[in-house]
Design a protein around this motif. Structure first.
Motif, PDB file in Angstrom:
ATOM      1  N   LYS A   1      -5.129  15.208  11.452  1.00 17.77           N
ATOM      2  CA  LYS A   1      -4.142  15.934  10.650  1.00 17.77           C
ATOM      3  C   LYS A   1      -2.889  16.243  11.471  1.00 17.77           C
ATOM      4  CE  LYS A   1      -3.895  19.555   7.240  1.00 17.77           C
ATOM      5  NZ  LYS A   1      -4.646  20.525   6.476  1.00 17.77           N
ATOM      6  N   ARG A   2      -3.080  16.650  12.684  1.00 22.63           N
ATOM      7  CA  ARG A   2      -1.953  17.005  13.555  1.00 22.63           C
ATOM      8  C   ARG A   2      -1.191  15.778  14.042  1.00 22.63           C
ATOM      9  NH1 ARG A   2      -1.567  17.293  18.948  1.00 22.63           N
ATOM     10  NH2 ARG A   2      -3.790  17.101  19.268  1.00 22.63           N
ATOM     11  N   ARG A   3      -1.874  14.664  14.281  1.00 21.79           N
ATOM     12  CA  ARG A   3      -1.248  13.480  14.884  1.00 21.79           C
ATOM     13  C   ARG A   3      -0.745  12.457  13.872  1.00 21.79           C
ATOM     14  NH1 ARG A   3      -3.182  11.322  19.750  1.00 21.79           N
ATOM     15  NH2 ARG A   3      -1.196  10.263  19.616  1.00 21.79           N
ATOM     16  N   TRP A   4      -1.114  12.610  12.593  1.00 23.30           N
ATOM     17  CA  TRP A   4      -0.748  11.574  11.628  1.00 23.30           C
ATOM     18  C   TRP A   4       0.768  11.368  11.537  1.00 23.30           C
ATOM     19  CZ3 TRP A   4      -2.331   7.306   9.807  1.00 23.30           C
ATOM     20  CH2 TRP A   4      -1.615   6.698   8.777  1.00 23.30           C
TER      21      TRP A   4
ATOM     22  N   TRP B   1       0.850  -1.191   0.000  1.00 25.00           N
ATOM     23  CA  TRP B   1       0.000   0.000   0.000  1.00 25.00           C
ATOM     24  C   TRP B   1       0.882   1.235   0.000  1.00 25.00           C
ATOM     25  CZ3 TRP B   1      -5.376  -0.700   0.535  1.00 25.00           C
ATOM     26  CH2 TRP B   1      -5.769  -2.003   0.811  1.00 25.00           C
ATOM     27  N   THR B   2       0.398   2.308  -0.600  1.00 22.81           N
ATOM     28  CA  THR B   2       1.118   3.572  -0.490  1.00 22.81           C
ATOM     29  C   THR B   2       0.806   4.169   0.881  1.00 22.81           C
ATOM     30  OG1 THR B   2      -0.675   4.937  -1.356  1.00 22.81           O
ATOM     31  CG2 THR B   2       0.904   4.003  -2.975  1.00 22.81           C
ATOM     32  N   ALA B   3       1.622   5.107   1.316  1.00 21.12           N
ATOM     33  CA  ALA B   3       1.372   5.781   2.588  1.00 21.12           C
ATOM     34  C   ALA B   3       0.017   6.498   2.552  1.00 21.12           C
ATOM     35  CB  ALA B   3       2.496   6.758   2.899  1.00 21.12           C
ATOM     36  N   ALA B   4      -0.338   7.081   1.420  1.00 27.81           N
ATOM     37  CA  ALA B   4      -1.632   7.773   1.294  1.00 27.81           C
ATOM     38  C   ALA B   4      -2.796   6.789   1.409  1.00 27.81           C
ATOM     39  CB  ALA B   4      -1.704   8.525  -0.033  1.00 27.81           C
ATOM     40  N   GLU B   5      -2.659   5.610   0.825  1.00 30.93           N
ATOM     41  CA  GLU B   5      -3.714   4.597   0.936  1.00 30.93           C
ATOM     42  C   GLU B   5      -3.885   4.145   2.383  1.00 30.93           C
ATOM     43  OE1 GLU B   5      -3.472   2.481  -3.464  1.00 30.93           O
ATOM     44  OE2 GLU B   5      -2.123   1.792  -1.877  1.00 30.93           O
ATOM     45  N   ILE B   6      -2.780   3.968   3.078  1.00 27.35           N
ATOM     46  CA  ILE B   6      -2.851   3.555   4.475  1.00 27.35           C
ATOM     47  C   ILE B   6      -3.507   4.650   5.314  1.00 27.35           C
ATOM     48  CG2 ILE B   6      -1.489   3.004   6.528  1.00 27.35           C
ATOM     49  CD1 ILE B   6       0.539   1.661   4.577  1.00 27.35           C
ATOM     50  N   ARG B   7      -3.139   5.884   5.068  1.00 27.38           N
ATOM     51  CA  ARG B   7      -3.754   6.992   5.816  1.00 27.38           C
ATOM     52  C   ARG B   7      -5.254   7.031   5.569  1.00 27.38           C
ATOM     53  NH1 ARG B   7      -1.727  13.275   6.105  1.00 27.38           N
ATOM     54  NH2 ARG B   7      -3.192  13.898   7.714  1.00 27.38           N
ATOM     55  N   ALA B   8      -5.683   6.856   4.338  1.00 31.89           N
ATOM     56  CA  ALA B   8      -7.106   6.855   4.025  1.00 31.89           C
ATOM     57  C   ALA B   8      -7.827   5.698   4.710  1.00 31.89           C
ATOM     58  CB  ALA B   8      -7.319   6.802   2.516  1.00 31.89           C
ATOM     59  N   LEU B   9      -7.184   4.537   4.752  1.00 32.95           N
ATOM     60  CA  LEU B   9      -7.778   3.392   5.442  1.00 32.95           C
ATOM     61  C   LEU B   9      -7.979   3.684   6.919  1.00 32.95           C
ATOM     62  CD1 LEU B   9      -5.775   0.392   3.941  1.00 32.95           C
ATOM     63  CD2 LEU B   9      -8.193   0.904   3.575  1.00 32.95           C
TER      64      LEU B   9
ATOM     65  N   CYS C   1      -7.700  -8.660  16.219  1.00 34.61           N
ATOM     66  CA  CYS C   1      -8.915  -9.438  16.406  1.00 34.61           C
ATOM     67  C   CYS C   1      -9.655  -9.691  15.100  1.00 34.61           C
ATOM     68  CB  CYS C   1      -9.831  -8.744  17.393  1.00 34.61           C
ATOM     69  SG  CYS C   1     -10.503  -7.173  16.789  1.00 34.61           S
ATOM     70  N   ALA C   2     -10.487 -10.708  15.116  1.00 35.40           N
ATOM     71  CA  ALA C   2     -11.260 -11.078  13.939  1.00 35.40           C
ATOM     72  C   ALA C   2     -12.203  -9.954  13.517  1.00 35.40           C
ATOM     73  CB  ALA C   2     -12.044 -12.358  14.207  1.00 35.40           C
ATOM     74  N   GLU C   3     -12.721  -9.195  14.471  1.00 38.49           N
ATOM     75  CA  GLU C   3     -13.636  -8.099  14.151  1.00 38.49           C
ATOM     76  C   GLU C   3     -12.958  -7.057  13.269  1.00 38.49           C
ATOM     77  OE1 GLU C   3     -15.685  -4.455  16.519  1.00 38.49           O
ATOM     78  OE2 GLU C   3     -15.887  -6.441  17.425  1.00 38.49           O
ATOM     79  N   ALA C   4     -11.731  -6.690  13.607  1.00 39.33           N
ATOM     80  CA  ALA C   4     -10.992  -5.717  12.799  1.00 39.33           C
ATOM     81  C   ALA C   4     -10.688  -6.281  11.424  1.00 39.33           C
ATOM     82  CB  ALA C   4      -9.703  -5.320  13.508  1.00 39.33           C
ATOM     83  N   GLU C   5     -10.276  -7.528  11.366  1.00 41.03           N
ATOM     84  CA  GLU C   5      -9.989  -8.143  10.073  1.00 41.03           C
ATOM     85  C   GLU C   5     -11.240  -8.208   9.209  1.00 41.03           C
ATOM     86  OE1 GLU C   5      -7.902 -11.988   8.001  1.00 41.03           O
ATOM     87  OE2 GLU C   5      -7.780 -11.747  10.159  1.00 41.03           O
ATOM     88  N   ASN C   6     -12.365  -8.571   9.802  1.00 39.03           N
ATOM     89  CA  ASN C   6     -13.627  -8.641   9.054  1.00 39.03           C
ATOM     90  C   ASN C   6     -14.024  -7.274   8.514  1.00 39.03           C
ATOM     91  OD1 ASN C   6     -13.872 -11.379   9.402  1.00 39.03           O
ATOM     92  ND2 ASN C   6     -15.148 -11.190  11.232  1.00 39.03           N
ATOM     93  N   TYR C   7     -13.793  -6.216   9.297  1.00 41.51           N
ATOM     94  CA  TYR C   7     -14.086  -4.860   8.837  1.00 41.51           C
ATOM     95  C   TYR C   7     -13.312  -4.553   7.561  1.00 41.51           C
ATOM     96  CZ  TYR C   7     -14.126   0.188   8.513  1.00 41.51           C
ATOM     97  OH  TYR C   7     -14.263   1.468   8.041  1.00 41.51           O
ATOM     98  N   TYR C   8     -12.014  -4.811   7.558  1.00 38.92           N
ATOM     99  CA  TYR C   8     -11.197  -4.517   6.386  1.00 38.92           C
ATOM    100  C   TYR C   8     -11.543  -5.414   5.212  1.00 38.92           C
ATOM    101  CZ  TYR C   8      -8.643  -1.190   9.078  1.00 38.92           C
ATOM    102  OH  TYR C   8      -8.330  -0.092   9.813  1.00 38.92           O
ATOM    103  N   ARG C   9     -11.835  -6.653   5.479  1.00 38.00           N
ATOM    104  CA  ARG C   9     -12.235  -7.533   4.379  1.00 38.00           C
ATOM    105  C   ARG C   9     -13.509  -7.012   3.718  1.00 38.00           C
ATOM    106  NH1 ARG C   9      -9.386 -11.998   3.828  1.00 38.00           N
ATOM    107  NH2 ARG C   9      -8.205 -12.779   5.588  1.00 38.00           N
ATOM    108  N   ARG C  10     -14.478  -6.631   4.530  1.00 35.19           N
ATOM    109  CA  ARG C  10     -15.772  -6.182   4.014  1.00 35.19           C
ATOM    110  C   ARG C  10     -15.667  -4.823   3.325  1.00 35.19           C
ATOM    111  NH1 ARG C  10     -18.175  -7.075   8.321  1.00 35.19           N
ATOM    112  NH2 ARG C  10     -18.106  -5.035   9.257  1.00 35.19           N
TER     113      ARG C  10
ATOM    114  N   LEU D   1      -9.963   2.952  13.694  1.00 35.96           N
ATOM    115  CA  LEU D   1      -8.684   3.455  14.189  1.00 35.96           C
ATOM    116  C   LEU D   1      -8.517   4.952  13.942  1.00 35.96           C
ATOM    117  CD1 LEU D   1      -6.433   0.561  12.847  1.00 35.96           C
ATOM    118  CD2 LEU D   1      -7.373   0.818  15.154  1.00 35.96           C
ATOM    119  N   ASN D   2      -9.549   5.599  13.435  1.00 39.41           N
ATOM    120  CA  ASN D   2      -9.505   7.019  13.094  1.00 39.41           C
ATOM    121  C   ASN D   2      -9.000   7.839  14.282  1.00 39.41           C
ATOM    122  OD1 ASN D   2     -10.355   9.801  12.769  1.00 39.41           O
ATOM    123  ND2 ASN D   2     -11.556   9.083  11.045  1.00 39.41           N
ATOM    124  N   LEU D   3      -8.142   8.794  14.003  1.00 39.13           N
ATOM    125  CA  LEU D   3      -7.581   9.649  15.043  1.00 39.13           C
ATOM    126  C   LEU D   3      -8.498  10.812  15.398  1.00 39.13           C
ATOM    127  CD1 LEU D   3      -3.936   9.760  13.684  1.00 39.13           C
ATOM    128  CD2 LEU D   3      -4.774   8.441  15.631  1.00 39.13           C
ATOM    129  N   GLY D   4      -9.669  10.882  14.774  1.00 35.42           N
ATOM    130  CA  GLY D   4     -10.653  11.911  15.088  1.00 35.42           C
ATOM    131  C   GLY D   4     -10.226  13.291  14.640  1.00 35.42           C
TER     132      GLY D   4
END
Length: 86
Positions: free
Chosen positions: A29-32, A8-16, A68-77, A22-25
């Motif tokens: 922008k300041r914490r990334w 993944w590019t760094a931009a793709e990871i940031r968007a994910l 955890c499986a919940e996080a993996e399922n989120y990304y898969r979906r 895991l959003n920093l809320g």
């Protein structure tokens, strides 16, 4: 992130991260920079040799954070099945 052969590019990871639980809320922008710096310094994400693409060290994340499986399922979906638009 671990299900891609191309990384993944760094931009793709940031968007994910922005679109995930895991959003920093409002401080994203300041914490990334700090968050990305820690993830790369501690080898949670590793740059593929000779590229601008990154890969998740899933084993390290699983061991350190109890991935955890919940996080993996989120990304898969939401990412793998729906695709990613940068």
């Amino acid at each position: 992130m671990r299900d891609t052969a191309n990384g993944w590019t760094a931009a793709e990871i940031r968007a994910l991260v922005k679109d995930s639980p895991l959003n920093l809320g409002p401080n994203e922008k300041r914490r990334w920079g700090e968050t990305w710096g820690q993830a790369t310094k501690e080898n949670y994400v590793i740059q593929a040799a000779g590229t601008q693409r990154w890969e998740l060290d899933a084993r390290l994340v699983e061991n350190e954070f109890g991935f955890c499986a919940e996080a993996e399922n989120y990304y898969r979906r939401h990412v793998l099945e729906e695709g990613f638009d940068a």
